[in-house]
Design an enzyme around this catalytic site. Structure first.
Site, mmCIF file in Angstrom:
data_model
loop_
_atom_site.group_PDB
_atom_site.id
_atom_site.type_symbol
_atom_site.label_atom_id
_atom_site.label_comp_id
_atom_site.label_asym_id
_atom_site.label_seq_id
_atom_site.Cartn_x
_atom_site.Cartn_y
_atom_site.Cartn_z
ATOM 1 N N ASP A 29 0.849 -1.187 0.000
ATOM 2 C CA ASP A 29 0.000 0.000 0.000
ATOM 3 C C ASP A 29 0.888 1.241 0.000
ATOM 4 O O ASP A 29 1.877 1.326 0.729
ATOM 5 C CB ASP A 29 -0.915 -0.004 1.236
ATOM 6 C CG ASP A 29 -2.072 0.966 1.103
ATOM 7 O OD1 ASP A 29 -3.219 0.520 1.038
ATOM 8 O OD2 ASP A 29 -1.822 2.199 1.050
ATOM 9 N N HIS A 98 -10.378 -5.291 -2.921
ATOM 10 C CA HIS A 98 -9.044 -5.559 -2.364
ATOM 11 C C HIS A 98 -9.156 -5.908 -0.891
ATOM 12 O O HIS A 98 -10.017 -5.406 -0.184
ATOM 13 C CB HIS A 98 -8.115 -4.356 -2.545
ATOM 14 C CG HIS A 98 -8.687 -3.055 -2.074
ATOM 15 N ND1 HIS A 98 -9.618 -2.347 -2.795
ATOM 16 C CD2 HIS A 98 -8.477 -2.351 -0.940
ATOM 17 C CE1 HIS A 98 -9.948 -1.257 -2.134
ATOM 18 N NE2 HIS A 98 -9.276 -1.232 -0.996
ATOM 19 N N HIS A 100 -6.932 -5.681 2.604
ATOM 20 C CA HIS A 100 -5.764 -5.090 3.266
ATOM 21 C C HIS A 100 -5.182 -6.147 4.205
ATOM 22 O O HIS A 100 -5.924 -6.751 4.993
ATOM 23 C CB HIS A 100 -6.177 -3.893 4.129
ATOM 24 C CG HIS A 100 -6.725 -2.730 3.371
ATOM 25 N ND1 HIS A 100 -6.000 -1.579 3.126
ATOM 26 C CD2 HIS A 100 -7.951 -2.520 2.808
ATOM 27 C CE1 HIS A 100 -6.746 -0.712 2.468
ATOM 28 N NE2 HIS A 100 -7.945 -1.256 2.258
HETATM 29 P P1 AMP Z 1 -9.904 1.473 0.538
HETATM 30 O O1 AMP Z 1 -10.585 1.581 -0.806
HETATM 31 O O2 AMP Z 1 -10.297 2.573 1.477
HETATM 32 O O3 AMP Z 1 -10.062 0.119 1.160
HETATM 33 O O4 AMP Z 1 -8.343 1.665 0.359
HETATM 34 C C1 AMP Z 1 -7.672 1.872 -0.853
HETATM 35 C C2 AMP Z 1 -6.204 1.743 -0.559
HETATM 36 O O5 AMP Z 1 -5.501 1.794 -1.776
HETATM 37 C C3 AMP Z 1 -5.617 2.829 0.343
HETATM 38 O O6 AMP Z 1 -5.039 2.233 1.498
HETATM 39 C C4 AMP Z 1 -4.573 3.506 -0.537
HETATM 40 O O7 AMP Z 1 -3.433 3.922 0.174
HETATM 41 C C5 AMP Z 1 -4.257 2.408 -1.539
HETATM 42 N N1 AMP Z 1 -3.732 2.888 -2.814
HETATM 43 C C6 AMP Z 1 -4.308 3.795 -3.629
HETATM 44 N N2 AMP Z 1 -3.535 3.978 -4.729
HETATM 45 C C7 AMP Z 1 -2.477 3.133 -4.598
HETATM 46 C C8 AMP Z 1 -1.332 2.863 -5.407
HETATM 47 N N3 AMP Z 1 -1.109 3.494 -6.568
HETATM 48 N N4 AMP Z 1 -0.424 1.951 -4.953
HETATM 49 C C9 AMP Z 1 -0.629 1.328 -3.774
HETATM 50 N N5 AMP Z 1 -1.687 1.537 -2.979
HETATM 51 C C10 AMP Z 1 -2.601 2.440 -3.381
#
Ligand code: AMP
Length: 136
Positions: A29, A98, A100
């Protein structure tokens, strides 16, 4: 238009990829909650837990387990959280499913304890009956 995770899968933007197979990709992340925070992403896009193919979701969890194990063995984490945010009310911000996988260190403040609502025994019974009826 491709979302950010599709661009990572197609190598159109850089990511720190730690695992890949025919169904999923896993990368660090970009805004980690803790060092080693990893996302497990299906290669075939779906939005979240609500519309995903169950076998793909199960495979995502299988890979999350492997990553959790190496966060413990290699990164010396003391514990791990597996989290999936679903829909805006569930905290989802990227519209490509996704998981985490977040390594935890004893005493870190990565996540605060959740709040609780009061729920009477009558309410518990009513909710149980509504849900079990449609789950049969
Ligand atoms: P969520 O949709 O809230 O579950 O989380 C989306 C996650 O994607 C967040 O923790 C972001 O930091 C992560 N994220 C967004 N863009 C990128 C990227 N280009 N590379 C890695 N992680 C990403």
């Amino acid at each position: 238009m491709d979302d950010i995770f599709e661009k990572i899968i197609k190598r159109e933007i850089l990511a720190h990829i730690i695992y890949e197979d025919e169904k999923v990709i896993a990368f660090l992340d970009i805004q980690p909650v803790n060092k080693g925070h990893t996302l497990v992403v299906p290669k075939i896009k779906f939005r979240n837990i609500l519309d995903g193919d169950p076998d793909t979701l199960a495979h995502m969890m299988k890979i999350a387990q492997k990553i959790a194990q190496v966060q413990i063995s290699e990164l010396k984490a003391d514990g791990v959280n597996i989290i999936m945010n679903n829909e805006p009310a569930g905290g989802q911000e990227v519209w490509h499913a996704h998981l985490h996988v977040v390594p935890r260190i004893s005493g870190d403040k990565a996540y605060q304890k959740p709040t609780h609502v009061s729920c009477s025994n009558e309410e518990l019974v009513e909710i149980k009956e509504r849900l079990e009826k449609v789950l049969q």
